[in-house]
Design a protein around this motif. Structure first.
Motif, PDB file in Angstrom:
ATOM      1  N   UNK A 157       0.842  -1.185   0.000  1.00 55.83           N
ATOM      2  CA  UNK A 157       0.000   0.000   0.000  1.00 55.83           C
ATOM      3  C   UNK A 157       0.881   1.240   0.000  1.00 55.83           C
ATOM      4  N   UNK A 158       0.554   2.199  -0.847  1.00 53.32           N
ATOM      5  CA  UNK A 158       1.314   3.444  -0.923  1.00 53.32           C
ATOM      6  C   UNK A 158       0.417   4.632  -0.616  1.00 53.32           C
ATOM      7  N   UNK A 159       1.023   5.695  -0.120  1.00 49.49           N
ATOM      8  CA  UNK A 159       0.326   6.968   0.044  1.00 49.49           C
ATOM      9  C   UNK A 159       0.540   7.745  -1.246  1.00 49.49           C
ATOM     10  N   UNK A 160      -0.552   8.094  -1.916  1.00 54.76           N
ATOM     11  CA  UNK A 160      -0.464   8.760  -3.208  1.00 54.76           C
ATOM     12  C   UNK A 160      -1.259  10.059  -3.175  1.00 54.76           C
ATOM     13  N   UNK A 161      -0.666  11.097  -3.727  1.00 57.07           N
ATOM     14  CA  UNK A 161      -1.334  12.381  -3.873  1.00 57.07           C
ATOM     15  C   UNK A 161      -1.641  12.579  -5.352  1.00 57.07           C
ATOM     16  N   UNK A 162      -2.912  12.827  -5.670  1.00 63.39           N
ATOM     17  CA  UNK A 162      -3.351  13.066  -7.044  1.00 63.39           C
ATOM     18  C   UNK A 162      -3.693  14.547  -7.172  1.00 63.39           C
ATOM     19  N   UNK A 163      -3.085  15.217  -8.168  1.00 70.08           N
ATOM     20  CA  UNK A 163      -3.336  16.637  -8.395  1.00 70.08           C
ATOM     21  C   UNK A 163      -3.862  16.816  -9.812  1.00 70.08           C
ATOM     22  N   UNK A 164      -5.130  17.211  -9.920  1.00 75.17           N
ATOM     23  CA  UNK A 164      -5.741  17.432 -11.229  1.00 75.17           C
ATOM     24  C   UNK A 164      -6.894  18.402 -11.068  1.00 75.17           C
ATOM     25  N   UNK A 165      -6.935  19.429 -11.887  1.00 72.87           N
ATOM     26  CA  UNK A 165      -7.990  20.438 -11.805  1.00 72.87           C
ATOM     27  C   UNK A 165      -9.339  19.884 -12.248  1.00 72.87           C
ATOM     28  N   UNK A 166      -9.329  18.833 -13.039  1.00 71.90           N
ATOM     29  CA  UNK A 166     -10.566  18.247 -13.540  1.00 71.90           C
ATOM     30  C   UNK A 166     -11.124  17.287 -12.490  1.00 71.90           C
ATOM     31  N   UNK A 167     -12.237  17.660 -11.885  1.00 68.91           N
ATOM     32  CA  UNK A 167     -12.838  16.876 -10.803  1.00 68.91           C
ATOM     33  C   UNK A 167     -13.169  15.449 -11.238  1.00 68.91           C
ATOM     34  N   UNK A 168     -13.651  15.284 -12.460  1.00 70.83           N
ATOM     35  CA  UNK A 168     -14.018  13.949 -12.947  1.00 70.83           C
ATOM     36  C   UNK A 168     -12.795  13.049 -13.047  1.00 70.83           C
ATOM     37  N   UNK A 169     -11.748  13.554 -13.671  1.00 76.19           N
ATOM     38  CA  UNK A 169     -10.513  12.773 -13.808  1.00 76.19           C
ATOM     39  C   UNK A 169      -9.946  12.452 -12.431  1.00 76.19           C
ATOM     40  N   UNK A 170      -9.915  13.467 -11.572  1.00 79.93           N
ATOM     41  CA  UNK A 170      -9.395  13.277 -10.209  1.00 79.93           C
ATOM     42  C   UNK A 170     -10.145  12.162  -9.495  1.00 79.93           C
ATOM     43  N   UNK A 171     -11.466  12.163  -9.615  1.00 78.31           N
ATOM     44  CA  UNK A 171     -12.286  11.143  -8.959  1.00 78.31           C
ATOM     45  C   UNK A 171     -12.040   9.747  -9.498  1.00 78.31           C
ATOM     46  N   UNK A 172     -11.905   9.634 -10.812  1.00 72.23           N
ATOM     47  CA  UNK A 172     -11.654   8.328 -11.433  1.00 72.23           C
ATOM     48  C   UNK A 172     -10.312   7.769 -10.963  1.00 72.23           C
ATOM     49  N   UNK A 173      -9.282   8.608 -11.000  1.00 71.40           N
ATOM     50  CA  UNK A 173      -7.944   8.162 -10.578  1.00 71.40           C
ATOM     51  C   UNK A 173      -7.965   7.781  -9.100  1.00 71.40           C
ATOM     52  N   UNK A 174      -8.604   8.607  -8.287  1.00 73.08           N
ATOM     53  CA  UNK A 174      -8.678   8.328  -6.846  1.00 73.08           C
ATOM     54  C   UNK A 174      -9.378   6.998  -6.570  1.00 73.08           C
ATOM     55  N   UNK A 175     -10.532   6.788  -7.178  1.00 72.79           N
ATOM     56  CA  UNK A 175     -11.272   5.526  -6.958  1.00 72.79           C
ATOM     57  C   UNK A 175     -10.479   4.318  -7.432  1.00 72.79           C
TER      58      UNK A 175
END
Length: 72
Positions: free
Chosen positions: A3-21
């Motif tokens: 398991x890793x701690x990952x920070x996702x930075x993206x202005x596009x809420x949809x893309x951010x949500x997909x990557x996060x999930x």
């Protein structure tokens, strides 16, 4: 899988949500933010193993800010 701690930075809420999930489904701890200032605060506080940053031209400023703080 480790398991890793990952920070996702993206202005596009949809893309951010997909990557996060997707990353959470794979067992990672994820923090997703949309702005450079939030990214810096999160990165400095949590020191994630990986920072994923939007590679579009609009995100160049966020990448520069993160790199300026030793986060590559």
């Amino acid at each position: 899988m480790t398991c890793s701690d990952i920070l996702v930075v993206d202005a596009n809420r949809t893309v951010r949500g997909i990557v996060e999930r997707t990353l959470r489904t794979e067992g990672h701890r994820v923090r997703a933010v949309g702005r450079g200032a939030e990214a810096l605060q999160s990165a400095e506080a949590a020191r994630p193993s990986l920072v994923l940053v939007d590679a579009s031209d609009a995100a160049a400023e966020r990448r520069s800010e993160l790199e300026g703080h030793g986060l590559r």
